[in-house]
Design an enzyme around this catalytic site. Structure first.
Site, PDB file in Angstrom:
ATOM      1  N   SER A 114      67.021  89.892  13.386  1.00  0.00           N
ATOM      2  CA  SER A 114      66.462  91.083  12.762  1.00  0.00           C
ATOM      3  C   SER A 114      65.336  91.655  13.611  1.00  0.00           C
ATOM      4  O   SER A 114      65.529  92.003  14.773  1.00  0.00           O
ATOM      5  CB  SER A 114      65.996  90.755  11.339  1.00  0.00           C
ATOM      6  OG  SER A 114      65.560  91.914  10.670  1.00  0.00           O
ATOM      7  N   ASP A 256      65.607  98.800  13.096  1.00  0.00           N
ATOM      8  CA  ASP A 256      65.216  97.520  13.693  1.00  0.00           C
ATOM      9  C   ASP A 256      66.364  96.996  14.560  1.00  0.00           C
ATOM     10  O   ASP A 256      67.350  97.700  14.796  1.00  0.00           O
ATOM     11  CB  ASP A 256      64.820  96.516  12.605  1.00  0.00           C
ATOM     12  CG  ASP A 256      66.016  96.087  11.751  1.00  0.00           C
ATOM     13  OD1 ASP A 256      66.992  96.858  11.638  1.00  0.00           O
ATOM     14  OD2 ASP A 256      65.979  94.986  11.195  1.00  0.00           O
ATOM     15  N   ASP A 258      68.896  94.771  14.271  1.00  0.00           N
ATOM     16  CA  ASP A 258      70.282  94.704  13.797  1.00  0.00           C
ATOM     17  C   ASP A 258      70.664  95.912  12.950  1.00  0.00           C
ATOM     18  O   ASP A 258      71.728  95.935  12.335  1.00  0.00           O
ATOM     19  CB  ASP A 258      70.545  93.401  13.042  1.00  0.00           C
ATOM     20  CG  ASP A 258      69.768  93.289  11.738  1.00  0.00           C
ATOM     21  OD1 ASP A 258      68.570  93.643  11.726  1.00  0.00           O
ATOM     22  OD2 ASP A 258      70.340  92.823  10.723  1.00  0.00           O
ATOM     23  N   ASP A 260      69.712  97.319  10.119  1.00  0.00           N
ATOM     24  CA  ASP A 260      69.845  97.344   8.665  1.00  0.00           C
ATOM     25  C   ASP A 260      68.549  97.802   7.998  1.00  0.00           C
ATOM     26  O   ASP A 260      68.484  97.911   6.783  1.00  0.00           O
ATOM     27  CB  ASP A 260      70.285  95.985   8.116  1.00  0.00           C
ATOM     28  CG  ASP A 260      69.225  94.901   8.258  1.00  0.00           C
ATOM     29  OD1 ASP A 260      68.263  95.083   9.042  1.00  0.00           O
ATOM     30  OD2 ASP A 260      69.371  93.844   7.598  1.00  0.00           O
TER      31      ASP A 260
END
Length: 492
Positions: A114, A256, A258, A260
Site C-alpha cells: 500500500s 497511493d 496500489d 485503492d
C-alpha cells in the site's frame, strides 16, 4: 522433505503479521517460504468455508515495488500446490483485481504494501464475495500448513517459477466507469495526473481520456514513492501547488501505491482530505446510508445529507461489516469510506439512468470521478464544492519508527483510572493547546473531544511501527497546527 508449520507461530517467528485485509512485513522477512505458507493458509481457510476447491482459479496482481514480482511467484507456487489455476493479472490496482475476482466468483490476492515504504510489502486477500473479514483472519491464523521441499536454507524457492499469460483486468475496470458516467462526463476539464509510482497511473490517464477530459501526465517515477493519502508529503503538497498554478489545471488526480486510496487536489493545487472526498462522493451518488471509521470528519453527521451514519473501528473489514449491517436493516443505498479516501460501494447505484455495480472493497477511482463529475454538473470549481459542506476540517500525521508496544503503552497510560481521572490527565497533557477535555471515544485508539470543539485522536498503526494522530477543528490551519502540537506533546 515436507514440514508442517503453524501460521500463528510463523507470524510470531517471521514478524509478518496481519494488518488491514492481509499480511505485511519487512521484505527481508517476507521470504518465499513465508509468502507460500500464508497463501496456502488462505486457500485452506476458503476450502473450509466452501469458497475454494482444487481446479478453481485464483487471481493475483501486484503493485510496482521491486519485491513484488518475487512475491507473486511465491504466491503462484502456493496456488498451484493447492491445486488451483493461476490467473496472473499483472501490475494493476487492488480494486481492479478484486473486481475481477468478484465477477468470476474466485478468490484473489494482491501483492502490495500500500502506502508504506518499499522496504516492506504485503499480501492482501479477497474472498470470492469480498475482502477477508476479521473472522476470516482468525480462520487463516488457525491453519497448519504442510510445506513441500521447494525452499533453500534462506527460505527462497529453489527453482524459477514460470507464470501463465496475463489476464486483462484493466479493460473491464476502465469500462465500469465509462459505462456508468458516459464518454463526455469530464469534457472540457484539464486534469493533471500525478503518476509517481502508483500502479494505477496509466489507468487514470486512460479513464480521463475515455471520459472526454484532457489528461496531463505529471511526476512519473521509476523509483517507488511511498505516497500516504492521510499524510501527504510536503514535497507533494508543493508540487501540486506549482502544477496547478503553471498549468491552469481544473484538478490533480493521484493515488497511493496500489491505487485503492485516492488523492484529489482542487484548482489551487490543495489536496482534499479523504474523509471530505468520501462525503462528496456519497452525496454525488445519492447514497443515504454511510459507514465510516471514527477518525473521519464529523461533517458527515453535521451535513444532514444521510439518514444513517454508522461509525466503526479503522480498517476496511470493519467498514464492510457496518455496511452489511446497514443493508440488513433495509437501507437501499449504502456505502463506506475511510479517512484515506478509499470508497466502498455496498450496492449498485444509478448514475443518470445507468447502473454502477457494487464494489465492496476500497477503491480510489470512484470518489475521484464522482466528485469531478458533480463539480462539472454544477458548474463550480472543486474548492466551491467543498465549501458547500459544514466547516469542519481534519488533519492526520504520524510518528514514524515509533514501536507499536510504545504506542500501546502510551494509550494504556492515558486511559488509566476513572473517566474523571482520564479527562483530568488529558487536560493536563493537551490543555494548553486544546483546552479542557470533556469526552473520550475508545472505538479505536483514544479519541479526545475538547470543550471548544477540537478533537485529538491517537491510535497505534495496525500495519507499521507508527503512531497515528488525527485532529479536527474549525479551520485547516488550526487542525494542522493542533496535530503538530499534539505530536510534539507525545514526543516530549
Amino acid at each position: 522433505m515436507t514440514q508442517i508449520v503453524s501460521i500463528a507461530d510463523l507470524m510470531t517467528q517471521s514478524g509478518v503479521a496481519f494488518g488491514t485485509s492481509g499480511a505485511r512485513g519487512l521484505v527481508s522477512a517476507m521470504t518465499d517460504r513465508v509468502c507460500f505458507a500464508y497463501s496456502c493458509a488462505f486457500l485452506q481457510h476458503l476450502t473450509a468455508i466452501g469458497q475454494f476447491a482444487p481446479g478453481k482459479a485464483v487471481a493475483i496482481a501486484a503493485d510496482l515495488r521491486p519485491s513484488s514480482p518475487r512475491i507473486v511467484a511465491a504466491c503462484a507456487a502456493a496456488i498451484r500446490h493447492m491445486g488451483g489455476q493461476v490467473h496472473v493479472c499483472g501490475f494493476v490496482p487492488s480494486p481492479a483485481v478484486a473486481a475481477y475476482g468478484f465477477a468470476q466468483g474466485i478468490p484473489s490476492l494482491m501483492v502490495t504494501g500500500s502506502h508504506i515504504p518499499d522496504d516492506r510489502n504485503g499480501i492482501k486477500f479477497n474472498r470470492t464475495d469480498g475482502e477477508v473479514l476479521k473472522a476470516d483472519e482468525q480462520g487463516i491464523r488457525a491453519q497448519g500448513v504442510t510445506l513441500p521441499d521447494l525452499f533453500d536454507e534462506e527460505g527462497m524457492l529453489k527453482q524459477v517459477q514460470t507464470l501463465p499469460p496475463l489476464v486483462d483486468v484493466a479493460t473491464p475496470y476502465i469500462a465500469r466507469y465509462v459505462d456508468a458516467f458516459g464518454s463526455q462526463a469530464l469534457a472540457g476539464m484539464t486534469l493533471g495526473i500525478y503518476e509517481h509510482s502508483a500502479v494505477g497511473r496509466d489507468i487514470l490517464v486512460a479513464l480521463v481520456t475515455a471520459l472526454g477530459g484532457e489528461a496531463v501526465s505529471l511526476g512519473r517515477s521509476d523509483r517507488f514513492i511511498p505516497v500516504d493519502t492521510e499524510a501527504v508529503r510536503p514535497e507533494d503538497q508543493a508540487l501540486a501547488r506549482e502544477w496547478a498554478a503553471e498549468l491552469k489545471l481544473d484538478a490533480i488526480l493521484s493515488t497511493d501505491g496500489d491505487s485503492d486510496r485516492p488523492l484529489l487536489a482542487d484548482e489551487r493545487g490543495l489536496w482534499m482530505r479523504g474523509d471530505v472526498l468520501g462525503i462528496l462522493c456519497a452525496r454525488a451518488l445519492g447514497i443515504r446510508a454511510v459507514a465510516t471509521p471514527v477518525s473521519c470528519n464529523s461533517a458527515v453527521e453535521l451535513s444532514g445529507l444521510f439518514c444513517a451514519v454508522r461509525r466503526t473501528r479503522i480498517g476496511s473489514p470493519f467498514v464492510i461489516e457496518a455496511m452489511n449491517a446497514l443493508g440488513a436493516e433495509g437501507h437501499e443505498s449504502v456505502c463506506g469510506y475511510e479517512a484515506n479516501g478509499g470508497f466502498l460501494l455496498a450496492r449498485p447505484v444509478a448514475v443518470e439512468g445507468r447502473e454502477l455495480g457494487a464494489l465492496p472493497t476500497r477503491d480510489a477511482v470512484l470518489p475521484i470521478l464522482a466528485t469531478l463529475v458533480d463539480a462539472r454538473r454544477q458548474g463550480v470549481a472543486l474548492s466551491a464544492l467543498m465549501a458547500q459542506l459544514p466547516a469542519r476540517y481534519t488533519f492526520s500525521e504520524r510518528l514514524q519508527n515509533y514501536p507499536t508496544a510504545q504506542s500501546q503503552a502510551l494509550i494504556a497510560h492515558l486511559e488509566e483510572g476513572s473517566e474523571a481521572d482520564i479527562l483530568t490527565r488529558l487536560t493536563a497533557m493537551f490543555g494548553d493547546i486544546a483546552g479542557e477535555a470533556d469526552g473520550i471515544d475508545r472505538t479505536d485508539g483514544l479519541r479526545i473531544h475538547f470543550a471548544g470543539g477540537d478533537i485529538i485522536h491517537l491510535r497505534p498503526s495496525g500495519n507499521a511501527p507508527e503512531l497515528r494522530c488525527y485532529t479536527e477543528s474549525d479551520s485547516t490551519e488550526r487542525a494542522a497546527r493542533l496535530n503538530e502540537e499534539a505530536l510534539q506533546k507525545v514526543r516530549d
